[in-house]
Design an enzyme around this catalytic site. Structure first.
Site, PDB file in Angstrom:
ATOM      1  N   HIS A   1       6.253  25.535 -41.977  1.00 22.94           N
ATOM      2  CA  HIS A   1       5.974  26.536 -40.944  1.00 22.94           C
ATOM      3  C   HIS A   1       6.315  25.978 -39.579  1.00 22.94           C
ATOM      4  O   HIS A   1       6.662  24.799 -39.452  1.00 22.94           O
ATOM      5  CB  HIS A   1       4.486  26.938 -40.987  1.00 22.94           C
TER       6      HIS A   1
ATOM      7  N   HIS B   1       7.625  22.015 -39.762  1.00 20.27           N
ATOM      8  CA  HIS B   1       6.871  20.901 -40.341  1.00 20.27           C
ATOM      9  C   HIS B   1       6.030  21.370 -41.515  1.00 20.27           C
ATOM     10  O   HIS B   1       5.852  22.570 -41.732  1.00 20.27           O
ATOM     11  CB  HIS B   1       5.978  20.227 -39.290  1.00 20.27           C
TER      12      HIS B   1
ATOM     13  N   ARG C   1     -23.495  11.285 -21.693  1.00 21.89           N
ATOM     14  CA  ARG C   1     -22.249  11.274 -20.917  1.00 21.89           C
ATOM     15  C   ARG C   1     -22.653  11.952 -19.625  1.00 21.89           C
ATOM     16  O   ARG C   1     -23.053  13.120 -19.620  1.00 21.89           O
ATOM     17  CB  ARG C   1     -21.135  12.039 -21.646  1.00 21.89           C
TER      18      ARG C   1
ATOM     19  N   HIS D   1     -20.876  15.893 -15.112  1.00 23.84           N
ATOM     20  CA  HIS D   1     -19.562  15.770 -14.465  1.00 23.84           C
ATOM     21  C   HIS D   1     -18.784  17.064 -14.577  1.00 23.84           C
ATOM     22  O   HIS D   1     -19.217  18.019 -15.237  1.00 23.84           O
ATOM     23  CB  HIS D   1     -18.770  14.627 -15.115  1.00 23.84           C
TER      24      HIS D   1
ATOM     25  N   HIS E   1       5.278  26.864 -35.064  1.00 23.88           N
ATOM     26  CA  HIS E   1       4.459  27.626 -34.115  1.00 23.88           C
ATOM     27  C   HIS E   1       5.339  28.029 -32.938  1.00 23.88           C
ATOM     28  O   HIS E   1       5.943  27.163 -32.298  1.00 23.88           O
ATOM     29  CB  HIS E   1       3.278  26.778 -33.641  1.00 23.88           C
TER      30      HIS E   1
ATOM     31  N   GLU F   1       2.074  21.039 -31.198  1.00 19.63           N
ATOM     32  CA  GLU F   1       0.845  20.878 -32.002  1.00 19.63           C
ATOM     33  C   GLU F   1       0.337  19.453 -31.874  1.00 19.63           C
ATOM     34  O   GLU F   1       1.084  18.497 -32.032  1.00 19.63           O
ATOM     35  CB  GLU F   1       1.156  21.197 -33.471  1.00 19.63           C
TER      36      GLU F   1
ATOM     37  N   GLU G   1     -12.075  21.721 -21.363  1.00 22.65           N
ATOM     38  CA  GLU G   1     -12.542  20.770 -22.389  1.00 22.65           C
ATOM     39  C   GLU G   1     -12.947  21.517 -23.655  1.00 22.65           C
ATOM     40  O   GLU G   1     -13.783  22.412 -23.620  1.00 22.65           O
ATOM     41  CB  GLU G   1     -13.741  19.981 -21.849  1.00 22.65           C
TER      42      GLU G   1
ATOM     43  N   GLU H   1     -10.273  10.705 -19.381  1.00 25.06           N
ATOM     44  CA  GLU H   1     -11.732  10.818 -19.307  1.00 25.06           C
ATOM     45  C   GLU H   1     -12.318   9.866 -18.256  1.00 25.06           C
ATOM     46  O   GLU H   1     -13.451  10.029 -17.822  1.00 25.06           O
ATOM     47  CB  GLU H   1     -12.321  10.558 -20.711  1.00 25.06           C
TER      48      GLU H   1
ATOM     49  N   HIS I   1     -20.951  19.983 -16.473  1.00 19.72           N
ATOM     50  CA  HIS I   1     -21.545  19.960 -17.820  1.00 19.72           C
ATOM     51  C   HIS I   1     -22.094  18.579 -18.172  1.00 19.72           C
ATOM     52  O   HIS I   1     -21.823  17.596 -17.467  1.00 19.72           O
ATOM     53  CB  HIS I   1     -20.518  20.419 -18.857  1.00 19.72           C
TER      54      HIS I   1
ATOM     55  N   HIS J   1     -14.248  18.408 -14.281  1.00 23.35           N
ATOM     56  CA  HIS J   1     -12.876  17.857 -14.206  1.00 23.35           C
ATOM     57  C   HIS J   1     -11.826  18.951 -14.110  1.00 23.35           C
ATOM     58  O   HIS J   1     -12.142  20.143 -14.191  1.00 23.35           O
ATOM     59  CB  HIS J   1     -12.595  16.920 -15.384  1.00 23.35           C
TER      60      HIS J   1
HETATM   61 MN    MN Z   1     -16.124  16.708 -19.693  1.00 22.11          MN
HETATM   62 MN    MN Z   2       1.327  23.397 -37.779  1.00 20.48          MN
END
Ligand code: MN
Ligand code: MN
Length: 426
Positions: A318, A364, A133, A136, A320, A325, A142, A204, A181, A138
């Site tokens: 539970h 959830h 890859r 590059h 968050h 998520e 990441e 991407e 990277h 961005h």
């Molecule tokens: Mn990247």
């Molecule tokens: Mn969860």
């Protein structure tokens, strides 16, 4: 004979429709308004309660996409507890357009494919042995999880120190936004990995590439800046490389030595062995491994839990408090219900290579409904993994408070585990 047995429910369905039509058809003239109101109430109640599996109200004699119905039974025949609409919570990489280049491919599930997912976007990428890859950088951070094979990664710090490492299945890396990277597939068969970015609209395809930077600079500036001759400049790539084949690199030690060894080595650790770390939580039903800024300090923005559920086990009820998520399903088959305000709830089934989404703070659970282990990643745009356990909350209520709300006896309250158990059963 098969045809005959298949016709039985169809005939009974037709009979049921005829009798319903006659009954309702007679109603406007013959029945009082009050009776109509109660009929409407009954009809609404039926809408809420009569959709249990096998109930004829949810039968579908018309066209069906058999593969999708079989894959996601909870969508075509929702449990009676589902209600209203909460927007999409499921997508699959197997539906995403694949960009295939010589040396590998990439495809992505972003806010464009799964519109409620504004915090995180995901990319799945394959590189054959030796393929790159392209170098590059961005706009987003990441985070990556190695699904298969081996890769060499590099990332440079602003102070010029360089990080070079090899990663294998279950390993992570984290590259901050703007840090240049590279990723290269190693032997014997290259690699496949999941990338997660802290921006739902990230693509991407929209990254800053080494090849394009130099291709769009006037040659005399390249000569002045980097002492390149016109002959050198003529050989530079004219368009992006993105993914391209190359020879396998020398050993990691030899590559590190080739760039200057310890004197130029980054002090930070940008990779992490998630798959082989000691589980954060281990129960009879499975394991959870949590990686965030507390144990992987360079990673300040994307928290993750790698969850393994044995058949029958559930990731407990539970929510968050800090983020939505984004899930990536690595193996197995399970279902998730997400509950939102005003009694809205949606259940969907998930398989390997699917993406799940839970709106911020929504309740959830995830249940393993298959015969093999479920493995999935819970991802958050946050420096820390945080969750609230429903059982834990009930256990911390004075008993009369719990009883006033839930009508539960003292015995029933005692049965509820009072402590957080991320994984129950199995
Ligand atoms: Mn990247
Ligand atoms: Mn969860």
């Amino acid at each position: 004979m098969i045809g005959l047995s298949g016709e039985k429910p169809l005939i009974s369905e037709i009979w049921r429709r005829i009798s319903r039509r006659n009954f309702f058809g007679a109603a406007p003239g013959a029945l009082a308004t009050a009776t109509l109101a109660s009929l409407t109430a009954n009809a609404q109640q039926q809408d809420n309660t009569a959709r249990a599996e096998g109930d004829h109200s949810s039968s579908n004699p018309g066209p069906a996409n058999r593969a999708l119905v079989d894959e996601n039974h909870s969508s075509s025949t929702p449990p009676p507890t589902d209600h209203g609409d909460i927007g999409p919570i499921w997508y699959s990489f197997d539906l995403a357009r694949k960009r295939v280049e010589e040396g590998g491919w990439t495809h992505e599930v972003t806010e464009r494919e799964l519109p409620p997912s504004k915090d995180l976007a995901g990319v799945n990428m394959r590189l054959t042995a030796g393929s790159f890859r392209e170098l590059h950088w961005h706009t987003a951070d990441e985070w990556a999880y190695m699904e298969y094979g081996n890769a060499r990664v590099s990332v440079m710090n602003p102070d010029g120190t360089m990080f070079l490492d090899d990663v294998g299945e279950g390993d992570l890396w984290f590259f901050p936004a703007g840090f240049p990277h590279s990723i290269q597939g190693l032997g014997p068969d290259g690699c496949q990995f999941l990338l997660v970015f802290n921006d739902g609209m990230f693509s991407e395809d929209n990254t800053f590439l080494l090849s394009e930077f130099v291709a769009h600079i006037p040659p005399e500036v390249l000569t002045k800046n980097s002492r390149l001759t016109p002959g050198d400049i003529a050989k530079l790539p004219k368009e992006q490389l993105y993914i391209f084949p190359a020879a396998l690199p020398q050993s990691l030690g030899a590559d590190r030595a080739a760039i200057g060894g310890n004197s130029v080595a980054a002090k930070q650790q940008y990779t992490f062995k998630m798959g082989s770390m000691t589980p954060t939580v281990k129960t009879a039903g499975g394991e959870v491994r949590i990686v965030d800024s507390r144990n992987f300090p360079v990673n300040t923005s994307i928290a993750a839990g790698l969850v393994r559920l044995k058949p029958g086990a559930i990731r407990e009820l539970h929510w968050h408090p800090n983020a939505s998520e984004w899930q990536f399903w690595l193996a197995g088959k399970g279902r998730m219900t997400v509950v939102m305000p005003e009694g809205r709830a949606r259940t969907m089934d998930f398989n390997a290579n699917d993406v799940g989404f839970v709106p911020a703070v929504a309740g959830h659970y995830i249940e393993n409904t298959g015969n093999t282990d479920v493995v999935f990643l819970e991802m958050f745009k946050s420096s820390q993994f945080v969750d609230f356990s429903l059982n834990n909350w009930i256990g911390r209520m004075p008993p009369e408070m719990a009883t006033a709300h839930l009508n539960l006896s003292e015995d029933a309250l005692k049965r509820i585990p009072a402590e957080k158990q991320p994984i129950i059963g199995g």
